[in-house]
Scaffold this active site. Sequence first.
Site, short mmCIF file in Angstrom:
data_model
loop_
_atom_site.label_atom_id
_atom_site.label_comp_id
_atom_site.label_asym_id
_atom_site.label_seq_id
_atom_site.Cartn_x
_atom_site.Cartn_y
_atom_site.Cartn_z
N THR A 260 -6.02 3.03 -5.81
CA THR A 260 -5.90 2.09 -6.92
C THR A 260 -6.98 1.01 -6.94
O THR A 260 -7.19 0.36 -7.97
CB THR A 260 -4.52 1.41 -6.91
OG1 THR A 260 -4.32 0.78 -5.64
CG2 THR A 260 -3.42 2.42 -7.17
N HIS B 46 0.81 -1.22 0.00
CA HIS B 46 0.00 0.00 0.00
C HIS B 46 0.84 1.27 0.00
O HIS B 46 0.34 2.35 -0.34
CB HIS B 46 -0.90 0.04 1.24
CG HIS B 46 -1.84 -1.12 1.35
ND1 HIS B 46 -1.75 -2.07 2.35
CD2 HIS B 46 -2.88 -1.51 0.57
CE1 HIS B 46 -2.70 -2.98 2.18
NE2 HIS B 46 -3.40 -2.66 1.12
N SER C 186 -10.15 -5.99 3.54
CA SER C 186 -9.49 -5.66 2.28
C SER C 186 -10.40 -4.78 1.44
O SER C 186 -11.50 -5.19 1.06
CB SER C 186 -9.13 -6.94 1.51
OG SER C 186 -8.80 -6.66 0.17
N GLU D 41 -3.26 2.87 1.98
CA GLU D 41 -2.77 3.44 0.72
C GLU D 41 -3.06 4.93 0.66
O GLU D 41 -2.18 5.73 0.27
CB GLU D 41 -3.44 2.74 -0.47
CG GLU D 41 -2.97 3.30 -1.82
CD GLU D 41 -3.72 2.73 -3.01
OE1 GLU D 41 -3.89 3.47 -4.00
OE2 GLU D 41 -4.15 1.56 -2.95
#
Length: 568
Positions: free
Chosen positions: A161, A73, A217, A125
Site C-alpha cells: 500500500t 501492517h 518506515s 505488510e
Amino acid sequence: MKISIAKTAGFCMGVRRAVDMVLDASNEAKEPIYTYGPLIHNPQVLEMLESKQIFRMDTIPESGKGIVLIRAHGVPPEDEKALADAGFTVLNATCPRVVRVQVIIDKYSKKGYDTIILGDEKHPEVIGLLGYARGKGHTITNLDQLKALPRFEKAVVVAQTTQNTKIFAQIKEWCRTNTPHYEIFNTICDSTEKRQNEVREMAVTHDAVIVVGGKFSGNTKRLAQVAAETGKPSIHIEQASEIDYASISHVQSIAITAGASTPNWIINDTCSRVEQALREKRPGLKKIMAVLDVLMKTNMILAAGAGCLTLGTAMISGAQNPGVPAVIAMFYILSMQIMNNMMTIGADTYNKPDRAALYKRNKEWLLLVAFLSGAAGLYLAWTRGWGYFSMLLIMMLLGMSYTRTIVPSFFSGRKMYRIKDVPGSKTILIAAAWGIVTSLMPGISLKANPGLTLAAFVFATVLSFARTTFMDILAVQGDRIAGRETLPILLGKKKSLKFVRYTLVAAIVIPLILTFWVSPAVYRLALIPAFMLILTLRYKIDRDLSANFYEFWFEFPLLFAGVIAALS
C-alpha cells in the site's frame, strides 16, 4: 521566511486507527497489553507506548493472557489464529486498505492464481500479504524483476500500500502489453499517492523539503526519495534535533512533510524548532518572538484576554465601571490556567513539548505566580462582597480538585472517582467558569440588567467553549495518550470542528441581535468570533501552518474586546 506543513503530513487513517485502538485499550483495560511486532515504524511512538506499559511481542508463546493488538501492517492469517489459540484476546488493527489487499489475494489464490506483489519482501505488510497467497506469492521491487518472473497461466498483480506510484504505473503498462490476462489491482493507498504528489507540488514553490519520519518506515523513505527526485535540497529526519541547518541556511522557503507513521507532536516540534533556528538570522524579530512565546506559554495573553472580555461583556449587560471585575477575571484565569498546565504536563509532552519543558524548568516560580494571582483575585473579590468572594473561592477549589479523587475507590463498580473522569468535563467546566467570572459575577455585582447579564453570560460561555474545544482539537493526539477524554476524543475531530463552527456562528449572532436593545457599538463584538470562525475554516481546508499559529490567533482577538469597550 516561509515554512509550510503539508496537508497530508502525519498519521494516515490506518495508523491513526491502530494507535487509537491500542491507546483506548490501555486507558480502559486492566490486563497486559502487547502489540504483535512494532505497531508502526516510528521509534518515538514505540517509546511512548512502552511508557504506557504497552510492550512488543515478537514471538507467539504456547500460552498467555492479555490483549494482543495486530499492527496496522497486518500479519499472516496463521499468526492471528496462533495468538487466539494461545489464549490472547486479539484486537485486529490491520489498516482497512491492507485488509482490501489481503481479501484480493485470498480470493484469487483460492482459484489457483499466482500472486505478484510490488513491495519490499521483508516489509511486515508484504510478509502478511504473502500469508494469503497459499505458497504462490512472488515479490518484486521494479519492472526488471517482473520481467524475470515466469509467465504464469493466471496471476493477480497487487502492490504494497505504500509503494511508489510511478513504478506501479510502469508495471501496469507492461502487463497490459505483455501479459494482458493478468488481473491487476492498484492497491497503493490514496494517502500514499497524495503525499507523494503533494511533495512534488510543494517542491516547485519551496526551496527545500524536510521529510519527518522513521528511518525504517517504508512510506517515509519513499517520500524522502520522491523529495530528492525533485532536485530541491531535501532532508530525511526522525526528529528535529537531526536537522543540518547549515545545508538550508540559504533558503527562503521550507516545506515540511511527514510519513504516515509520524505523530503530530514531532511534526509540530520540527516546525517550531525550524522557526526558532531561522529567527537567529534576525535578532530583532527573535527577541520579540521570544517575549510573545513566554507570554503565550505562561498564559499571560490569555489572562489579559479574559480581562478584556469582561469589559466587552459589560457593554452587553450595561454594567458600569467593570474595571475591578476585569482584573479579578484576569487573575483568576491566570492562576487556573497555570494550575491546569501543571496538571497536563503529561499530555503537553506530546502536544507542546516546549511548553512542558518550560513548566518543568520553572515549576516553583510558576506555582508562585499561580498562588499570588489567585490570592490577588480573592482579595479583590473580597472587596466586592461576601457573595463575590465565596463564588470565586468555590470556583478555584473546583478547579484545583479537578484531578483529585472525590468518590472513594472502595465503591465497587464505579469508574468515575474524579471530576476529570467525567467525559468532556474539562471543556464544559472551563467554558462555564469563563462565562461566570467574565460576565455573570460582574453583572450581578454591578447590578446590571438581569436579562442582558444572562445574554452576556451566554456570549462569553459560547466563545470560551469554542476556544477550548478548538485547542483540544489541536492537542487531540497528546490528550489521547494521556487518557484525557476531551470533546474531540469523544466526538472525533471532524464533528468537533463542525461543533466549534456552529458555536462561533451563535457567538456572532448574539451581539448582532443585541445591538437593537443595547448600544449600537455592541455589534463590534461579533468581529471576535467572526475572526475565530475564519481561522477554523482555514484550518479545515489548509493546515500548512503550525499549531502555535492557530493558538496565538485564537487567543489574541480576545484582547480586542477591551479595545472595543475602550472606544465605545
